[in-house]
Each structure stands twice: as structure tokens, then as C-alpha cells.
Design a protein around this motif. Structure first.
Motif, short mmCIF file in Angstrom:
data_model
loop_
_atom_site.label_atom_id
_atom_site.label_comp_id
_atom_site.label_asym_id
_atom_site.label_seq_id
_atom_site.Cartn_x
_atom_site.Cartn_y
_atom_site.Cartn_z
N TRP A 203 16.92 -6.86 -26.75
CA TRP A 203 16.73 -8.23 -26.25
C TRP A 203 15.69 -8.21 -25.15
N GLU A 204 15.93 -7.29 -24.18
CA GLU A 204 15.09 -7.28 -22.99
C GLU A 204 13.67 -6.90 -23.35
N LEU A 207 12.05 -9.93 -24.79
CA LEU A 207 11.75 -10.94 -23.77
C LEU A 207 10.62 -10.46 -22.88
N ALA A 208 10.58 -9.14 -22.58
CA ALA A 208 9.53 -8.61 -21.71
C ALA A 208 8.17 -8.72 -22.37
N GLY A 210 7.20 -11.19 -23.69
CA GLY A 210 6.78 -12.57 -23.55
C GLY A 210 7.09 -13.40 -24.77
N ARG A 212 9.24 -15.85 -27.07
CA ARG A 212 10.23 -16.92 -26.90
C ARG A 212 11.64 -16.42 -27.22
N ARG A 213 12.61 -16.92 -26.47
CA ARG A 213 13.97 -16.46 -26.65
C ARG A 213 14.49 -16.73 -28.08
N SER A 214 14.14 -17.90 -28.60
CA SER A 214 14.61 -18.23 -29.95
C SER A 214 14.03 -17.25 -30.96
#
Lengths: 317, 332
Positions: A203-204, A207-208, A210, A212-214
């Protein structure tokens, strides 16, 4: 169990020869009682283990007998025309269960369409959110898993079938709804567990970068959890396929080849119930044949679910 | 669809490191697209609405019966124009008796099987046996019911029940004619159904006991069985209790298989060999013919009573399981 340290004497003997004798005697005493105790403990253990083996035999016997008997009776009833024809009126030989097979497939298909997206979305909510609300939902899911399936059938009846409700008459869709409610908590909890197996690092990392979370959820979490999701959903389907109580007062049953989910439909479990409770050998024959078809369907789903999850475990290792 | 980092460049007054930090924090805080948040909340909301809807709609549809007879519904039931009275109390007693029979039969056998599979059996035997029992757990209850009705019931009528009647001292439990369909048969069929649940959950609980406990008991000179009895089973006690309670919930709520083998007699059973009725079987047998109004409302009242009993049992089981998980978490 008496704690006599020096047999025959009280207090500590003064001269060392007597002390050595006393120690020797004590050792002998311990050795003897240990031997006696070990013999007794071994005997008790043997008896207990023997009882456990008997328990295994007793628990396997009815389960294996059930499956074996259903298979032997079912195979006899089975034929190509049994699977492809609709039931004949009582007293007329021949006929099959095609209406029940088609009905079961449509009802289950619609239930999956309802339960899987909602269940997966709810699981995502539980994975993303900590706190009281998530805890309450999780608890509700656990309790809903244990709700008697007849209650779900009556619920669907009250909401969709009964007078003044949304549809107002018996329909396949109402049965699908009842089964979807049955499947929902299973899907939610299994999907959440599967998503939690995706390492937090991934996950990280997503996200790192850049992303999008979705997008992270779609391409990292859902993809990583896919085998677990498939297993959980298949087990939910396997549970729903065999249910009878939620269908009795929603689907009603039909001997016609109905494909409109807004009308009453046939279902495998309903065919077993209505034929199996009749005293006529011909009807019971149909019940055994249908039971065998249902058994094969459910066991196949469970085996596939197991194989998928075994593959998942192998990959993880 | 993907955004680049450039869109997220922090305000220039921050130092680069602070900027990265803030950017990351903003990313963590941001749910990542409104659509995704809507999706998650929709899932949670629909689920919550269904759970609440279940409770509310059943309470609303049974309100007429409870309004008519108040709490006395719990023992005397409601007047029914076409038959007579739905004796709720008798159904509750029938439910409790069949469940008790199932638990008494299934728990010792199930826990013994679990102990054998988890602790005593060689690996080559334990693996396949466990898979077999897990698979059989998936057998639909209607198939178990069919087998109970057409195979087990004649066996009970011809062999098991006459045998039980001959046992001296147990006449109070086993008397009356041996029909086959009876409270005893219903309890036995339920036992067959809950056995795989008990085995699977107890096995998981037993396997969860730390190996150090087994080794410590062994080092103190315990025999293999003593290891199981003094170290493993006490360590897994909460898990086994939870397994029994969850299985009990399943037995209480089972309807279709019970309706097929219990004989469906709305009277207080005088013996385990007498036919009876449970909440579940009474719902199945009477709902279809119930007239709208008080009649149907009374039967939905039975559903509410059944729901309340099983919910109570299941909440207890879940709390027990949770306590165990929390205790394990605290140790680890």
C-alpha cells in the motif's frame, strides 16, 4: 502423595552412613512410585487415545454414510433426460429437474450480483477505517452469519413478497435477495481478511509513488487479495446454493421452466423438500437424484475454493 | 486517470524535506478520489441498512401478535382462527430439547475428534481426515434432512428406539411408541450437522496453543495424553467453548432438516421418542397456510423469538472468541 522424606524416622540423622542409607531408600521409593505412576498414566493415556479414535470413527461414520448413500441412490436416478426435462405431473413416469436447475442457477446468479459488489465495498470500508463504526459493522456481520436462514426468508417475504411490499408476489428475485443477505456477511468478513493479507508495505509503496488511493486499491490490494476474494465468495455461494429455508416463502417453487426472475421459480433444494417428504417411491427417487446433483455442485464449489486458497498459501510462502 | 507528483508540489516556502513530508501526509489523509470514498461508504451503508431492516421489518410484522398478547406470547402464543393456539412455549421447549440432545451427542465426539486430529494423529492421517470433515461440513442441510427422514428414521424406529426403551433407569426419557420421527431423531440429525463445525473450530483452537506449553508439559514427564489434557485443552478452552456456542447457534436455528424428522406435533413432548416441534419447524409448517393478519403476525413472532435466542447465543460466542483473540494478541 505423603511427603515422607526419610522413611521410618523423623528429623535428619546425624551420622553420614545413616544419611546415605536414608537417601538410598528415598531414591528407591521415588523410583518405585514413578514406575507405578508411569504405568498407570500410560494406561490412562492409552484408554483416552483409544476413546479419541472411537470418537473419530463415530463422527466420520454418519457423515460418510450420508454422502455414500446419497451418491448410490442419486446415481441410479440420474440420466440425461433427468437433467434436461421438466417435471411430469404426479403419477406419470419420466420427467426431470431442468426447471429446478435453471431456477437455482438464476437465483444464485442474481444473489451473487447483489452480494459480491456490496460485500466487497463494505470490506474495503472495514479495511480502510478503524474505530467504533467499523467495529460495530464487523460485529454485525459476525452476528448476521449466525442468524437462522429461515429468518432471512421471512425478512425477504416481508420486504418483497407479502401484501403491500415492493413486488407483492412470490418471485425468484425475492429468493435471490434472501440468499444475498445470507451471503453478505460471509463475503464481507472473508474479503476483509483477504485484503488484510496484502502487506501494508505494498500500500505504502503504491501511495509513495504518488498513485491515487483508489488506483492503489484496484491494482495492488484487490489484485493481491484476488485468490482470497475468490475463495471467500465461492464458499459463500456454496453455502447459499444448498439453502432451502430462505426460498420456501419467497421463490415458492415451479415445475415450469421459468426464466423471469419476477415470477415464481423452481430450485434444487425445493425439489428435494417437496419430493422427499412424499411417501411415494417415485417422488423419493427424484429427491435422491436432485440431492446428488446439489451435493456434487456444493462439493465442487468447496473443492475449487480450497484449491484456490491452497495455491494462495503456496504463493505466499 | 493517474495523477503525477507535479500536481502535488508543496507550497515553495517549505524546505524540500518538509514539503515531501507534507505531501505524504496529505496523501494519507486524502481518501484518494471522491468516487472511491462514495463506493466504500455505499457498501457500509447498504450493509447497515440491511441489518437494521431485518430487525425492524420482523419486529414491525410481528407487532400485531405481540400487541395482542403482550409478553404472554412467549409461553401461551396467540389465538389462531383456523387451527387453535400456537403454543410458543412448546416450540421453545422443543427447540431447547433438540439442541441439548445435539450438543450432548456432538460435543464429546467432536472435541475428541479434534483432539485426535490436532494432537495425536500422525500427519499423513490428520491432513486428509481434516479436509474430509471440512468438505462434509458443506453438505446442505436439506440433504442431511432427506437422509434423516428416509434412511435414519426407519433405523431408529426398528432398532435404536426399541433398544433405548429396554435400558433400565432411563424410562423417563425413552417411553412411548417408537415411530421414528421424534425429538431424539431431530437431535441426532442436528448432531450430525453441527459435528463438522465443532471439529473444525475446536481443531483451530487446539492448534493455536503454543508449542512451548506442550514441550513444558512433556519436560515435566507428562505422557502424550497428559500433555493434551493438562496443557493443550486448558489452553484452548475458550476457543472450544466458542466452538460449542457457535454450533449451538446453528442447531437452534436449523429449520428444514428438523421439520423433516421431528414429526411436527404441536404438543408438549412426554418423552424423547415422542414427535414434537421446534420454533424453526413450526415456522416452516405453518407460515405458508397462515392467513394475513394476526395469524401470520404470530408466526413472524416465532421468527422474532428464534432470532432473539440465536442472536443471544451468537453474541456470546463472538464475545468469547474475541476475548481469546485479544488475550492472544496481548501475549504476542
Amino acid at each position: 502423595m505423603s511427603a515422607t522424606v526419610f522413611p521410618g524416622g523423623a528429623g535428619i540423622p546425624s551420622d553420614s552412613g545413616a544419611l546415605a542409607d536414608a537417601i538410598g531408600a528415598r531414591r528407591e521409593l521415588v523410583r518405585q512410585s514413578a514406575r507405578r505412576s508411569l504405568g498407570r498414566r500410560r494406561l490412562v493415556g492409552r484408554i483416552a487415545i483409544g476413546l479419541c479414535v472411537v470418537a473419530v470413527a463415530i463422527s466420520l461414520a454418519p457423515l460418510v454414510a450420508l454422502v455414500a448413500y446419497t451418491t448410490s441412490r442419486g446415481v441410479k436416478a440420474l440420466s440425461w433426460s433427468f437433467l434436461t426435462h421438466i417435471p411430469t405431473p404426479p403419477g406419470i413416469p419420466g420427467g426431470g429437474i431442468s426447471s429446478a436447475i435453471v431456477g437455482s442457477l438464476i437465483i444464485i446468479g442474481l444473489a451473487v450480483v447483489m452480494a459480491v459488489p456490496i460485500g466487497t465495498m463494505c470490506a474495503l470500508f472495514l479495511v480502510e477505517r478503524r474505530g467504533r463504526l467499523a467495529g460495530a459493522l464487523r460485529f454485525a456481520a459476525d452476528v448476521l452469519t449466525g442468524v437462522p436462514s429461515i429468518a432471512l426468508g421471512i425478512f425477504a417475504y416481508a420486504v418483497l413478497v407479502g401484501p403491500g411490499s415492493l413486488i407483492g408476489h412470490f418471485s425468484g428475485l425475492a429468493g435471490s435477495f434472501a440468499l444475498a443477505v445470507l451471503m453478505l456477511p460471509i463475503v464481507v468478513r472473508a474479503s476483509e481478511a483477504a485484503m488484510r493479507t496484502v502487506p501494508r508495505d505494498l500500500w505504502e509503496a503504491g501511495l509513495a509513488l504518488g498513485v491515487r488511493r483508489s488506483r492503489v486499491v484496484r491494482s495492488v490490494v484487490l489484485r493481491g487479495a484476488l485468490p482470497g476474494l475468490v475463495t471467500g465468495n465461492l464458499l459463500a455461494v456454496a453455502r447459499a446454493v444448498g439453502e432451502t429455508a430462505p426460498l420456501l416463502f419467497t421463490v415458492l417453487g415451479s415445475t415450469l421452466l421459468a426464466t423471469n426472475p419476477l415470477q415464481p421459480m423452481g430450485a434444487l433444494s425445493l425439489t428435494i423438500y417437496s419430493n422427499g417428504t412424499q411417501p411415494y417411491p417415485a417422488a423419493q427417487e427424484i429427491a435422491w437424484g436432485t440431492a446428488f446433483v446439489l451435493l456434487v455442485l456444493v462439493l465442487a464449489l468447496s473443492v475449487v475454493a480450497r484449491v484456490v486458497s491452497a495455491r494462495l498459501n503456496r504463493q505466499a510462502r | 486517470m493517474s495523477t503525477t507528483l507535479l500536481e502535488e508540489v508543496p507550497p515553495p516556502r517549505l524546505t524540500p524535506i518538509e514539503g515531501v513530508k507534507e505531501g505524504l501526509q496529505r496523501r494519507w489523509a486524502r481518501p484518494g478520489g471522491r468516487a472511491y470514498a462514495v463506493l466504500r461508504w455505499t457498501g457500509a451503508t447498504v450493509f447497515a441498512v440491511i441489518v437494521l431492516g431485518l430487525v425492524v421489518s420482523l419486529l414491525a410484522s410481528s407487532s400485531q401478535a405481540f400487541g395482542h398478547s403482550g409478553l404472554s406470547f412467549l409461553w401461551s402464543g396467540t389465538y389462531n382462527a383456523t387451527k387453535d393456539i400456537y403454543p410458543t412455549g412448546i416450540f421453545i421447549i422443543g427447540t431447547l430439547i433438540t439442541t441439548a440432545v445435539a450438543i450432548i451427542l456432538a460435543v464429546p465426539i467432536g472435541v475428541g475428534t479434534a483432539a485426535f486430529l490436532s494432537e495425536l494423529a500422525p500427519k499423513w492421517l490428520a491432513g486428509p481426515l481434516s479436509v474430509l470433515i471440512d468438505l462434509i461440513a458443506a453438505v446442505p442441510s436439506i440433504v442431511v434432512g432427506l437422509w434423516g427422514l428416509l434412511v435414519l428414521s426407519p433405523v431408529f424406529a426398528r432398532h435404536v428406539e426399541p433398544f433405548l426403551k429396554k435400558i433400565p433407569g432411563l424410562e423417563w426419557f425413552f417411553h412411548g411408541p417408537a415411530y421414528g420421527p421424534s425429538m431424539l431423531l431431530a437431535g441426532t440429525v442436528l448432531a450430525v450437522m453441527i459435528l463438522p463445525t465443532i471439529v473444525a473450530l475446536s481443531r483451530t483452537a487446539l492448534q493455536g496453543v503454543a508449542n512451548e506449553d506442550r514441550e513444558a508439559a512433556r519436560a515435566l514427564g507428562a505422557t502424550r495424553w497428559q500433555v493434551v489434557r493438562t496443557a493443550v485443552v486448558p489452553g484452548a478452552r475458550t476457543g472450544i467453548e466458542a466452538a460449542v456456542i457457535l454450533a449451538m447457534g446453528r442447531a437452534l436455528g436449523e429449520t428444514i432438516a428438523v421439520a423433516m424428522v421431528i414429526g411436527n406435533n404441536n404438543a408438549l413432548p412426554h418423552s424423547l421418542l415422542a414427535p414434537g416441534a421446534t420454533l424453526g419447524s413450526a415456522i416452516i409448517n405453518n407460515f405458508g397456510e397462515a392467513n394475513p393478519g394476526l395469524d401470520r403476525s404470530s408466526i413472524i413472532g416465532l421468527v422474532v423469538v428464534l432470532l432473539a435466542i440465536t442472536a443471544l447465543v451468537n453474541v456470546g460466542g463472538q464475545l468469547l472468541l474475541r476475548r481469546r483473540l485479544r488475550a492472544e494478541g496481548a501475549v504476542a
